[in-house]
Design a protein around this motif. Structure first.
Motif, PDB file in Angstrom:
ATOM      1  N   GLN A  99     -16.995  15.131  12.964  1.00 40.59           N
ATOM      2  CA  GLN A  99     -16.635  14.749  11.598  1.00 40.59           C
ATOM      3  C   GLN A  99     -15.110  14.661  11.465  1.00 40.59           C
ATOM      4  OE1 GLN A  99     -19.330  15.061   9.169  1.00 40.59           O
ATOM      5  NE2 GLN A  99     -18.211  14.539   7.349  1.00 40.59           N
ATOM      6  N   GLN A 120      -7.339  14.571   3.851  1.00 39.83           N
ATOM      7  CA  GLN A 120      -7.849  13.619   2.850  1.00 39.83           C
ATOM      8  C   GLN A 120      -6.801  13.345   1.772  1.00 39.83           C
ATOM      9  OE1 GLN A 120     -10.787  12.079   2.990  1.00 39.83           O
ATOM     10  NE2 GLN A 120     -11.546  13.204   4.758  1.00 39.83           N
ATOM     11  N   PHE A 142     -20.151   5.843   9.815  1.00 38.29           N
ATOM     12  CA  PHE A 142     -19.455   5.778   8.532  1.00 38.29           C
ATOM     13  C   PHE A 142     -19.373   4.365   7.985  1.00 38.29           C
ATOM     14  CE2 PHE A 142     -15.546   6.274  11.314  1.00 38.29           C
ATOM     15  CZ  PHE A 142     -15.033   5.010  11.127  1.00 38.29           C
ATOM     16  N   GLY A 147     -14.576   4.870   4.963  1.00 34.80           N
ATOM     17  CA  GLY A 147     -14.711   6.023   5.858  1.00 34.80           C
ATOM     18  C   GLY A 147     -15.718   7.063   5.409  1.00 34.80           C
ATOM     19  N   HIS A 148     -16.552   6.736   4.421  1.00 32.86           N
ATOM     20  CA  HIS A 148     -17.573   7.699   3.979  1.00 32.86           C
ATOM     21  C   HIS A 148     -18.553   7.961   5.127  1.00 32.86           C
ATOM     22  CE1 HIS A 148     -20.797   9.509   1.611  1.00 32.86           C
ATOM     23  NE2 HIS A 148     -21.625   8.624   2.133  1.00 32.86           N
ATOM     24  N   ARG A 174      -2.612  12.849   7.908  1.00 32.90           N
ATOM     25  CA  ARG A 174      -3.661  12.420   8.840  1.00 32.90           C
ATOM     26  C   ARG A 174      -3.024  11.974  10.155  1.00 32.90           C
ATOM     27  NH1 ARG A 174      -6.505   8.528   6.120  1.00 32.90           N
ATOM     28  NH2 ARG A 174      -8.252   9.896   5.676  1.00 32.90           N
ATOM     29  N   MET A 193      -9.959   6.750  11.385  1.00 39.39           N
ATOM     30  CA  MET A 193      -9.505   6.154  10.124  1.00 39.39           C
ATOM     31  C   MET A 193      -8.093   5.566  10.251  1.00 39.39           C
ATOM     32  SD  MET A 193     -11.696   6.434   7.535  1.00 39.39           S
ATOM     33  CE  MET A 193     -10.807   6.668   6.008  1.00 39.39           C
ATOM     34  N   ASN A 219     -12.772  11.501  10.477  1.00 39.11           N
ATOM     35  CA  ASN A 219     -11.869  11.515   9.322  1.00 39.11           C
ATOM     36  C   ASN A 219     -10.414  11.310   9.718  1.00 39.11           C
ATOM     37  OD1 ASN A 219     -13.917  11.925   7.535  1.00 39.11           O
ATOM     38  ND2 ASN A 219     -13.741  14.145   7.536  1.00 39.11           N
ATOM     39  N   SER A 220     -10.090  11.550  10.998  1.00 43.72           N
ATOM     40  CA  SER A 220      -8.678  11.444  11.395  1.00 43.72           C
ATOM     41  C   SER A 220      -8.460  10.228  12.304  1.00 43.72           C
ATOM     42  CB  SER A 220      -8.233  12.736  12.082  1.00 43.72           C
ATOM     43  OG  SER A 220      -9.098  13.029  13.177  1.00 43.72           O
ATOM     44  N   GLY A 224      -9.814  18.882   8.055  1.00 47.80           N
ATOM     45  CA  GLY A 224     -10.439  17.651   7.558  1.00 47.80           C
ATOM     46  C   GLY A 224     -10.195  17.447   6.072  1.00 47.80           C
ATOM     47  N   GLN A 225     -10.212  18.579   5.306  1.00 45.94           N
ATOM     48  CA  GLN A 225      -9.993  18.466   3.850  1.00 45.94           C
ATOM     49  C   GLN A 225      -8.529  18.148   3.540  1.00 45.94           C
ATOM     50  OE1 GLN A 225     -11.370  22.266   2.517  1.00 45.94           O
ATOM     51  NE2 GLN A 225     -13.490  21.811   3.086  1.00 45.94           N
TER      52      GLN A 225
END
Length: 1736
Positions: free
Chosen positions: A381, A336, A158, A110-111, A342, A389, A385-386, A332-333
């Motif tokens: 973004q 993680q 990603f 997921g980068h 998430r 993923m 990320n959510s 978002g942070q």
């Protein structure tokens, strides 16, 4: 601006509140609150406007960064910390650590890629090209050893590591490999979390996400949502400027300067931020103040296009929007840390809501186009990320996305932002997952939705409902560009075909196919034109849109066929639907026409009249082509035999009416991008028609379509009617050629799986064979020539090594593939993908090859593969009566050979057709003999009997036999012979029964014919040889006769030639054995000069020959002077404006030098002046006509050499050789010379003081014999030479100091000496590094340049005031000898000794010229100066080489060298004490001394060799070990230079003490300042990594130093010092000499004295820059495995460093050749001149 201040809280108030605030207490208060949302909103309403957006932005970027850091810190403490406490119920740091510890992370990487970051895709394992890995995962994966593709990301995608559907194998890297294989993938990560944490998470995420979504989609500029109104409302507003893609940077900068009255620098900063973030406040104040700026901006930008979007927004609204973005980033942070959280966030985002929007995510998506760029980026973004993923919610989101698809795309069409920042770009993340794509196809009917949305956006139609692109406005063209992204989405959906079909999938796919056929029907027949017979229709601009559409759909059509091929039922249904669509397309044709009847060669057919030259045709017939593709698929399967009723439909529906219109297009579109779905399918369609019709009928209709029927149907067609009109004859000839070519293709093109019995592998192999038959090709050329499939693969790698050999490239060029000789027999001259040009090149190459191999030049067709059953009847075309009649007619015309009624290429095509038919028959006989089948193909029988139609002459075979020896058909003779051999073979096969006898007799038959052929050829060769000999004898006789008649003339010129050649030999040959007995010496009274040699040179402009003499006409050498840092050991110390007394010493770090180079071309000074004036005049005229630069700058004295066009900026005068010294004069000892010199200097000091003050103090010193201070020596040069000496001196002064010319400046002679010394030093370094001998290995141009430069330097004192040069000499000598008059001499460690030697030798001439005694020669002084400087340099080396290495004990017997070295070193230690460490190893010390001293010896040898024109000894003409002895002997030094100190110890001791006791020496040795140690190491360009992706990764993490952490768009690496720069951007422009320049240009002035070598990392391109206006691009040193560069990284093959190419760039730099390369590049390519290099 008073209002601006009032909103800002006094800092102390905020500080006290900040210190008293407790996040924990606030969280506890919220926890017990009944209405959490109200509490949080109240808190935000109070604090957000007081923390964020507190005043005008702008100022310096550093201030902005500080303000941003303050806001981040305060937001974290006052706003986010309470939320973290509330969520976790404990100290956030420990709570988050605990969450992370208990989390079982998802295997997905997921980068998210940054712009310019390298991405890797495995060409063997990726499910499709969109599946990529980040660098970390790639290096840890199995794909590292596979064939991979490397590209740079555009940002936003990603890493697919961990996604099992994205990879055929190896989905996980080592890092993401699941640790517990038994773990249940379906386990809900939420269940692992404590229930109270989940509940708090739900409520906090709901409140915060709703707040953020509401604020980002808020459209009121003055109000806030309920609950967020600030307690006290101020009149503070921002004028907010938004980004668009319409206006340019320049327009925005200009407008802002006018609107908000800011400097250009501020405007540039504003514009950069607007472009990066999507919006920026440009003014802060009350409403009226901001509104005024808004109206100016709108007024200024609305003239040409829509105005820039500007809004006046209340500061509290802006503050809340800024915090909304921070809140999304925070979410978002937080997620993680825990997959459970998430999932909670995903649930909150997709929770069903009442009202217009079904969920919060829905609201964000549908308002995407209203948001600014920065907001879009942050929420995209967060979605990645959510939702993306988590596979469960990815599905839910995909369904929601598909439901909104049409509306999202419509919004995107109206929006003007790039797709990268649009939510529609997420389609690639959703649709490329095969299971998801099929699920969406079934549940949401995605395929149909995409196609219908696409069709809806292309509204321009004609009366028949076809697309119409001919009158396309710019606005529509822009929209069309955006619509194409839909085709990309459709490609993602279809990219991987299903292995299993469900009923639902069949149904929805066929429904999608219906929609697709509707699209194709709109394209069928669009842009129709009337064909211009005999010429191709070029693509006109309005065709472009239609053609682009066709090309974009190519892959889609191929993919649909692939889907159909995997399921029989789908294939049949698709075939039926396609037929139906086609019959609808053709039903619109007029039916009133009556069929016409055609008869030829005893056959009759009914058809419709269709005239190519009158009726409109269209190149776009996608429905027919899709049908052709499906037809081939039917042929491949067994379907055709099971459903015979399908095929008559084709016959009836298509061929009767318009199928043949295809014929007229077949020549228009060889482009490899459209070939597969256009050209190739048209041939298949014709083959399908031909295989279902009577071949005679097919050919008759073909003739009628080509409007050739009347020619071949007339009773005496073989007589070829006499057409009076030449144009008509030519036109008909072209049409006959095209028609025959078409028949060849229809019959012969069988390399399509389904038409012929072949595999795709064979198809690619054949393509490669035919490309390599034209010429050897590079890998990239072959890839371009082959069609790509949807996965960007061509199949080349599987085939290439079996058919071709790879030749590696050298230092230039690229690797090439050459066809292996055994594959030449597969060459087909009429290969259907050849253009006319390709065909003729291939034919020429093949014939040449055959001649080289001593074979006949016939190019018969290769054996064709057998046809599939469905196309089996195609072979009957070859033996049908109509074709035989056509062949017979053409052969008959060739026999009669009357005028222009036929062409050779027509005959060649007929011969090819005959050969194909014979091969077909031979194959059938071979098969029948092995399988006992009947042969139905009897072509040989048909061509042997005469035609049955009335009035026909002999059979085809008879005509061929009569043509065999026709003199006008010599070219085709071998081919006709081959055909007749084949006919004989086949006859023999008919007669024989067993296969064995057939083979033997065939071989024997061929043998006898071959023997006859050989004999014939031998006879011809013999006749040719005799004819040649006869001619040569005649010529020789005539020559002798001429010489006899002109005897005297020849005798005279021969004598002259001998004389001149012997003179040349004497000058250039190495010394003879006698001269080497006495050792060669280049300095001192024993030297032998070169003045006896005459120098004859020729002017390149007037071609007049002249001797170089001191009093003659001046001859000059074109030269180029440049500042240089190539030898620099300290680039930071740039040359300041030196005082004259400082300029005479060069520091040993050589921080900046002046280099002179020449192309070696000589002119008269007057000729050059006339040429340069003409260049100046031309430039003035050019400037009036055109603005912009040329490759040379005339204002700075630049010009191109008239002969070789090499860049030059001055000329060096050629001067005669120096005279040999008078050997009768005594050579004084060093002591005597020093005494005399000291007296002379004292006299000069006295005279100078007297001259400057009018009176001299003190007693007049003793004057040596014959020394006259007032003597004015006669100038040895003519006025024209003196003028040229001044010219070159001024050029050196002007370039070296970057100042205007000033002949009175004392530094003028010094700079002339400096360029001589520096140029010699740089050439010595080059020779040393390349292991070349010191003498004899330089090219003529460098040799001539050094010779002219050294002699000029020795004479330039004559053009300067004597007192100036004498002062310089005294100052120079004072650095070595004590002189009470000279103060502030630099220390011995601050002087470069070679420069000191050159300067003192050159300046001594002015002192020597005053000596009229005749008792002293200048050479003695040169030798003494050399000895003095040598001792000084030895001391310098010993002082600086005291490294640890020297202190190592090396036990060995003490030799003389070691003893002397130790003695001198101990002397130095006596003066300096403990500063110098004690050394026990004399051997080690002497070794250091010898190595350090060698470069000085070599440069001194070069200098005196060129100064005195002496011949070097033989040992120095070769590179070898015994250089030291030869150099010492050549320079008249003892073999151990330390003996100089030993023999003169008493004399030199005071000097050495003075050198050591200079205060700077002790200071430097104790560590105060950098010490240069000897030998100085050669500078090299920086070390580059072997793998290019390391560089890309380095560049992707490089941020622009000026725009707050923003990624640099064009990171550029300096190859000289390794700095990474932000090139080609406004943000990093700086001012140099009053002009704005880019980062690279500015860097060149600090690093390379105005010259730079850079690597543009994202383009993989080397950039050379010289000054502000010159530059060029150069091939990079990185190559792929095929030996090719990849500038622009378009191909994506892995790149590796080619050391040889990098060394070549380094050599160019060391040779000071960069400016010359730029000059040549700009001359060769004028587009380079137009580039603004200073902005890079």
């Amino acid at each position: 601006m008073a209002a601006a201040q009032s909103d800002r809280d006094p800092p102390f108030l905020l500080c006290s509140e900040f210190l008293n605030f407790s996040a924990k207490d606030t969280a506890l208060r919220w926890l017990v609150s009944a209405n959490l949302q109200q509490e949080v909103y109240h808190h935000l309403a109070v604090y957000v406007p007081r923390i964020l957006c507190l005043g005008p932005s702008g100022g310096s970027s550093r201030e902005e960064q500080r303000e941003e850091q303050r806001e981040d810190l305060v937001s974290q403490m006052l706003l986010l910390a309470p939320l973290e406490w509330l969520l976790l119920g404990e100290e956030p740091a420990s709570g988050l650590a605990l969450l992370q510890e208990n989390n079982q992370p998802s295997p997905l990487c997921g980068h998210v890629f940054k712009v310019g970051e390298p991405t890797y895709s495995c060409r063997e394992c990726a499910a499709d090209p969109t599946c990529v890995l980040c660098m970390k995962c790639f290096l840890e994966s199995i794909h590292k050893g596979h064939r991979y593709r490397m590209t740079t990301s555009g940002g936003g995608g990603f890493c697919d590591c961990g996604d099992a559907e994205a990879w055929k194998k190896g989905p996980y890297c080592q890092k993401h490999k699941p640790t517990d294989p038994n773990r249940d993938a379906e386990e809900d990560p939420v269940s692992v979390l404590p229930s109270d944490l989940v509940a708090r998470g739900f409520s906090i995420f709901s409140i915060l996400l709703k707040y953020a979504v509401d604020m980002l989609t808020w459209d009121q500029e003055n109000q806030l949502p309920t609950g967020l109104e600030p307690p006290g409302r101020e009149d503070t507003y921002y004028c907010m400027l938004f980004n668009d893609e319409v206006h340019t940077y320049e327009q925005v900068i200009y407008t802002l300067q006018k609107a908000v009255n800011c400097s250009q620098k501020e405007a540039v900063s504003f514009a950069t931020t607007v472009d990066r973030d999507g919006r920026k406040s440009v003014r802060y104040g009350d409403f009226q103040f901001c509104d005024q700026a808004k109206s100016v901006i709108v007024r200024n930008t609305s003239r040409q296009s829509k105005p820039l979007r500007v809004e006046v927004m209340h500061s509290s609204v802006v503050a809340h929007q800024c915090f909304a973005l921070r809140a999304l980033s925070w979410l978002g942070q937080i997620i993680q840390y825990s997959d459970g959280l998430r999932r909670v966030l995903c649930e909150v985002g997709l929770q069903k809501a009442e009202g217009e929007y079904s969920s919060l995510v829905d609201k964000l998506m549908l308002n995407d186009s209203k948001m600014w760029k920065g907001a879009r980026n942050i929420y995209h973004q967060l979605l990645m990320n959510s939702l993306l993923m988590d596979f469960k919610y990815k599905k839910v989101f995909a369904i929601q996305f598909s439901k909104n698809y049409r509306r999202l795309q419509t919004d995107f069409m109206e929006d003007d932002h790039e797709r990268v920042v649009s939510v529609t770009s997420l389609s690639v993340q959703l649709f490329t997952v095969p299971t998801m794509a099929r699920m969406l196809m079934v549940e949401e009917n995605l395929m149909t939705t995409i196609i219908r949305t696409f069709v809806d956006h292309l509204r321009h139609r004609d009366l028949q409902g076809r697309f119409q692109f001919d009158r396309y406005t710019a606005q529509q063209a822009f929209k069309f560009g955006r619509v194409q992204s839909l085709i990309g989405d459709l490609k993602y959906v279809l990219i991987s075909h299903p292995s299993e079909w469900s009923e639902q999938l069949r149904l929805k796919f066929l429904e999608g196919l219906d929609a697709f056929l509707e699209l194709l029907k709109c394209m069928q027949g669009m842009d129709p034109v009337v064909r211009q017979v005999g010429q191709h229709i070029e693509m006109e601009p309005e065709w472009e849109a239609a053609f682009t559409l066709q090309m974009k759909l190519t892959h889609i059509i191929s993919m649909i066929q692939e889907w159909c091929s995997t399921d029989e039922r789908v294939l049949i249904e698709a075939y039926r639907k396609c037929l139906g669509a086609l019959s609808q397309c053709h039903s619109g044709l007029p039916d009133g026409e009556q069929p016409i009847s055609l008869s030829l060669a005893g056959h009759c057919v009914d058809t419709y009249r269709y005239q190519v030259s009158k009726d409109k045709v269209s190149i776009h017939l996608p429905v027919c082509r899709l049908l052709a593709g499906l037809h081939v698929l039917l042929s491949r399967t067994e379907v055709a035999s099971r459903f015979p009723e399908l095929l008559p439909l084709v016959h009836a529906g298509m061929w009767r009416r318009n199928g043949f219109s295809l014929i007229n297009q077949i020549y228009y579109y060889h482009n490899v991008k459209c070939r597969v779905e256009m050209f190739d399918k048209d041939i298949v369609m014709l083959q399908a028609g031909a295989s279902m019709m009577d071949p005679n009928h097919f050919l008759m209709i073909l003739l009628s379509r080509f409007e050739l029927f009347h020619i071949f149907s007339s009773t005496d067609c073989r007589k070829r009617y006499r057409e009076a009109n030449k144009d008509v004859v030519q036109q008909n000839n072209t049409l006959i050629e095209e028609m025959l070519h078409l028949i060849i293709m229809v019959v012969g093109e069988r390399y399509v799986s389904g038409v012929g019995q072949v595999e795709p592998f064979d198809e690619v192999r054949r393509e490669i064979i035919h490309q390599l038959s034209i010429r050897p090709m590079a890998h990239s050329e072959l890839v371009k020539a082959l069609p790509e499939n949807g996965n960007k693969e061509t199949g080349l790698e599987r085939v290439i090594d079996s058919v071709a050999l790879f030749k590696k490239p050298g230092v230039t060029g690229r690797g090439l593939y050459e066809l292996r000789p055994e594959w030449n027999k597969h060459f087909n001259l009429y290969f259907h993908h050849y253009s006319r040009a390709d065909q003729s090149k291939a034919e020429e190459a093949q014939r040449k090859l055959r001649r080289q191999n001593r074979e006949d030049t016939a190019l018969p067709p290769p054996s064709p593969p057998p046809l599939c059953p469905l196309f089996g009847s195609l072979v009957n075309l070859l033996q049908c009566d109509v074709l035989l009649a056509v062949e017979g007619a053409v052969l008959q015309w060739a026999v009669e050979s009357s005028g222009g009624c036929w062409t050779e290429s027509m005959l060649q095509r007929v011969l090819h057709l005959v050969a194909v038919a014979l091969l077909e028959e031979q194959q059938q006989w071979e098969c029948s003999s092995s399988r006992d089948l009947d042969v139905t193909f009897n072509y040989t029988c048909k061509i042997t009997r005469p035609g049955e139609a009335p009035n026909t002459s002999g059979s085809v075979l008879a005509l061929l036999e009569s043509l065999q020896n026709a003199p006008h058909l010599e070219v085709h003779k071998d081919m006709i012979t081959w055909i007749l051999k084949m006919v004989a073979n086949i006859k023999r096969m008919r007669e024989q029964t067993s296969t064995f006898t057939v083979n033997i007799s065939q071989d024997q038959g061929q043998e006898t014919v071959r023997d006859k052929d050989k004999a014939e050829r031998k006879r011809k060769a013999e006749m040719a040889r005799l004819r040649r000999e006869k001619i040569m004898a005649q010529m020789s006789e005539m020559q002798k006769h001429f010489i006899n008649e002109n005897k005297e003339l020849f005798q005279q010129s021969l004598e002259e030639l001998e004389a001149s050649s012997s003179a040349v030999a004497a000058e250039s040959s190495p010394p003879s054995s006698e001269s080497t007995c006495v050792s060669q010496v280049c300095v001192g009274p024993r030297r032998v000069g070169g003045a006896e040699q005459r120098q004859l040179v020729t002017c390149i402009l007037c071609q007049e020959e002249q001797e170089v003499r001191g009093q003659g006409r001046a001859m000059v050498l074109a030269a180029f002077i440049q500042r240089s840092t190539v030898l620099s050991k300290n680039r930071r110390r740039n040359l300041p404006d030196l005082e004259p007394h400082e300029a005479v010493f060069m520091h040993p770090d050589l921080s900046l030098g002046i280099h002179t180079a020449s192309c070696g071309h000589i002119m008269h000074a007057t000729c050059w002046q006339r040429y340069f004036e003409a260049v100046q005049l031309k430039e003035q005229r050019r400037q009036q006509r055109l603005r912009g630069h040329t490759s040379y700058d005339v204002e700075n004295g630049e010009f191109l050499c008239p002969l070789c066009e090499c860049l030059s900026n001055t000329v060096i005068p050629l001067l005669p050789h120096t005279q040999s010294p008078d050997h009768r004069v005594d050579h004084p000892s060093l002591e005597a010379w020093l005494k005399t010199s000291n007296q002379q200097i004292a006299v000069l000091h006295f005279a100078h003081r007297k001259l400057s003050n009018g009176v001299a103090e003190g007693a007049e010193p003793a004057v040596p014999d014959g020394f006259r201070v007032d003597f004015i020596p006669q100038n040895p040069f003519s006025s024209s030479i003196r003028e040229m000496i001044t010219t070159f001196g001024m050029s050196t002064y002007k370039v070296g100091l970057k100042v205007n010319p000033n002949e009175q400046d004392q530094r003028v002679p010094v700079l002339s000496w400096s360029t001589c010394a520096y140029t010699i030093q740089s050439i010595e370094r080059l020779l040393m590094d390349e292991d070349k001998p010191l003498f004899g290995s330089l090219p003529c141009r460098q040799d001539d340049c050094l010779s002219a430069l050294t002699r000029f330097s020795s004479a330039c004192w004559t053009a300067a005031p004597p007192i100036t040069v004498q002062t310089h000499f005294m100052r120079l000598l004072a650095a070595l000898l004590p002189d009470s008059e000279e103060e502030n001499s630099p220390s011995i460690l601050d002087i470069d000794m070679f420069h000191l030697l050159v300067y003192s030798v050159m300046s001594y001439s002015s002192v020597h010229s005053l000596d009229q005694s005749g008792q002293r020669v200048v050479d003695s002084s040169h030798l003494h100066l050399l000895h003095l400087v040598t001792v000084a340099h030895l001391v310098q080396i010993l002082l600086t080489s005291t490294t640890e290495e020297v202190c190592m004990d090396q036990d060995s017997s003490g030799s003389e060298e070691e003893e002397l070295t130790g003695r001198l070193y101990n002397t130095l230690r006596q003066h300096l004490g403990s500063v110098l460490p004690e050394v026990t190893s004399g051997w080690q010390l002497f070794r250091c001394l010898k190595v350090g001293f060698l470069p000085f010896l070599r440069t001194a040898a070069l200098f005196f060799h060129y100064l005195n024109s002496t011949t070097p000894p033989a040992e120095l003409l070769v590179a070898g070990p015994c250089q030291w002895e030869a150099l010492c002997s050549f320079l008249n030094l003892p073999l151990n230079p330390l003996q100089l100190h030993q023999t003169q110890q008493a004399l030199l001791e005071p000097f050495i003490r003075r050198w050591c006791c200079h205060p700077a020496v002790r200071q430097k040795l104790q560590g105060g300042g950098g010490i240069v140690s000897f030998p100085r190491e050669s500078n090299q360009l920086i070390q580059l990594p072997e793998d290019y992706s390391v560089l890309i990764n380095q560049a992707s993490s490089f941020t622009c130093p000026r725009s707050g952490g923003d990624k640099s768009r064009a990171p550029t690496l300096c190859l000289v010092c390794g700095s990474m720069l932000c090139s080609q951007s406004y943000c990093c422009q700086t001012e140099v000499d009053g002009e704005d320049v880019g980062a690279c240009t500015a860097h060149t002035f600090t690093c390379g004295a105005g010259l730079g070598l850079f690597l543009r990392v994202r383009e993989s391109q080397v950039l050379f820059v010289a000054g502000k206006t010159k530059g060029c691009f150069y091939p990079p040193p990185y190559l792929d495995d095929y030996g090719e560069t990849d500038q622009g990284l378009k191909r994506g093959n892995p790149l590796h460093l080619c050391v040889e190419r990098y060394r070549k760039i380094e050599r160019l730099w060391r040779q000071h050749g960069i400016a010359e390369v730029i000059g040549h590049a700009q001359e060769a390519n004028q587009t380079l001149v137009a580039i603004d290099w200073q902005h890079l």
